[in-house]
Design an enzyme around this catalytic site. Structure first.
Site, PDB file in Angstrom:
ATOM      1  N   LYS A  53     -46.179 -65.597  20.185  1.00 26.02           N
ATOM      2  CA  LYS A  53     -46.277 -65.019  21.534  1.00 26.02           C
ATOM      3  C   LYS A  53     -45.159 -63.993  21.751  1.00 26.02           C
ATOM      4  O   LYS A  53     -45.385 -62.920  22.292  1.00 26.02           O
ATOM      5  CB  LYS A  53     -46.242 -66.135  22.598  1.00 26.02           C
ATOM      6  N   GLN A  97     -44.964 -73.820  27.401  1.00 30.21           N
ATOM      7  CA  GLN A  97     -45.739 -74.266  26.245  1.00 30.21           C
ATOM      8  C   GLN A  97     -46.000 -75.769  26.330  1.00 30.21           C
ATOM      9  O   GLN A  97     -45.098 -76.564  26.582  1.00 30.21           O
ATOM     10  CB  GLN A  97     -44.973 -73.917  24.954  1.00 30.21           C
ATOM     11  N   ASP A 120     -51.498 -68.464  31.980  1.00 28.61           N
ATOM     12  CA  ASP A 120     -52.388 -69.368  31.248  1.00 28.61           C
ATOM     13  C   ASP A 120     -53.702 -69.565  32.014  1.00 28.61           C
ATOM     14  O   ASP A 120     -54.680 -70.038  31.439  1.00 28.61           O
ATOM     15  CB  ASP A 120     -51.727 -70.755  31.095  1.00 28.61           C
TER      16      ASP A 120
HETATM   17  N1  GUN Z   1     -50.318 -75.252  23.782  1.00 33.54           N
HETATM   18  C1  GUN Z   1     -51.360 -74.947  22.949  1.00 33.54           C
HETATM   19  N2  GUN Z   1     -52.082 -73.919  23.454  1.00 33.54           N
HETATM   20  C2  GUN Z   1     -51.488 -73.566  24.615  1.00 33.54           C
HETATM   21  C3  GUN Z   1     -51.755 -72.550  25.592  1.00 33.54           C
HETATM   22  O1  GUN Z   1     -52.712 -71.782  25.500  1.00 33.54           O
HETATM   23  N3  GUN Z   1     -50.886 -72.499  26.642  1.00 33.54           N
HETATM   24  C4  GUN Z   1     -49.849 -73.352  26.779  1.00 33.54           C
HETATM   25  N4  GUN Z   1     -49.082 -73.217  27.848  1.00 33.54           N
HETATM   26  N5  GUN Z   1     -49.568 -74.299  25.902  1.00 33.54           N
HETATM   27  C5  GUN Z   1     -50.379 -74.396  24.822  1.00 33.54           C
END
Ligand code: GUN
Length: 282
Positions: A53, A97, A120
């Site tokens: 990311k 996350q 998200d």
């Molecule tokens: N953990 C695995 N995929 C994601 C996601 O798309 N967003 C977040 N915040 N955590 C994750």
């Protein structure tokens, strides 16, 4: 003849236009688009996602603010950090996350992310707006699938779409997006009776169940578009999706591979959402 959907290529093309838009934003508003990423603990899969990311931010010219907290962080300290980011003018998007450690109330932490910074698209307000067909931030994976269909000129209007899986992060928002795009949508799940018959009706079949090779060739209609959200390991430990790709592909007009299909779109859509969040604030 089946077409294998190249998620990497569609994603790369999108990143180019996001980069140009982020640059345009910077020139117009004299500030950079900013994304805060919060990671708690040392889950190895999460560490890879977070690293990717941050790298994606660099690639498209979005400023990233990364926060790595120990697994022992207190609820109060984590809340204080997120509340600070919520109020920070330099931060357009906040991503915490998941998963969070057991002792943390994730819902309490996520509730501190303002709807306008919820890149998200997980919040009740963003999900509610999606259900109402209003402008909102949409969960990255299903939104990426819609962008993929659009990029390939695959019509959704009037088609029968079947979504297998009803999670809050993929299945439900996927069904709403397809419905908003005028598909006739069925959502199937672990308690669905006659799953095969439901799947056989699909012009567009989205598999988001988390079970390796769960969708077999006998469940797929001739010339269907098959989208595989799964990310599993098979008996040999090899990465595979929810679709039995080798046997299903022959029946499809289009099919996404795993890896290289839906996966590359997800982080690109996070960049897209962060830019949207910055623009929404104007
Ligand atoms: N953990 C695995 N995929 C994601 C996601 O798309 N967003 C977040 N915040 N955590 C994750």
């Amino acid at each position: 003849m089946f077409n294998i959907i190249d998620g990497k290529k569609i994603s790369a093309d999108m990143r180019k236009s996001i980069k140009a838009e982020a640059e345009g934003y910077r020139r117009k508003y004299r500030r950079e688009v900013g994304l805060a990423v919060v990671m708690v603990g040392e889950n190895p899969a999460s560490a890879i996602y977070v690293r990717n990311k941050i790298k994606a931010c660099e690639e498209v010219g979005i400023k990233s603010f990364a926060f790595y907290l120990p697994a022992t962080v207190s609820q109060a300290d984590l809340e204080q950090l997120v509340a600070g980011l919520a109020a920070d003018e330099n931060v357009d998007g906040i991503l915490v996350q998941l998963p969070l450690p057991q002792h943390i109330s994730g819902s309490k932490v996520l509730s501190l992310i303002p709807t306008a910074k919820d890149v998200d698209g997980f919040s009740a307000e963003n999900m509610g707006n999606l259900a109402m067909g209003e402008k909102c931030l949409v969960a990255c994976t299903p939104n990426g699938i819609m962008q993929m269909l659009k990029a390939l000129g695959i019509a959704v209007k009037g088609k029968r779409a079947v979504v297998v899986g009803r999670s809050n992060v993929v299945g439900k928002p996927m069904a709403l997006l397809l419905l908003n795009a005028d598909a006739t949508v069925t959502v199937c799940h672990s308690k669905t009776e006659n799953l095969k018959d439901e799947c056989l009706k699909a012009d567009i079949l989205v598999a988001a169940v988390g079970k390796p090779k769960f969708i077999t060739a006998d469940m797929v209609k001739e010339s269907a578009v098959v989208i595989d959200v799964g990310m599993n390991r098979d008996e040999e430990g090899k990465l595979c999706g929810d679709v039995d790709f080798e046997n299903v592909k022959e029946k499809c007009s289009y099919i996404t591979p795993v890896p290289g299909g839906v996966g590359p779109m997800t982080i690109t859509m996070l960049m897209y959402n962060t830019l949207q969040a910055a623009l929404f604030r104007r």
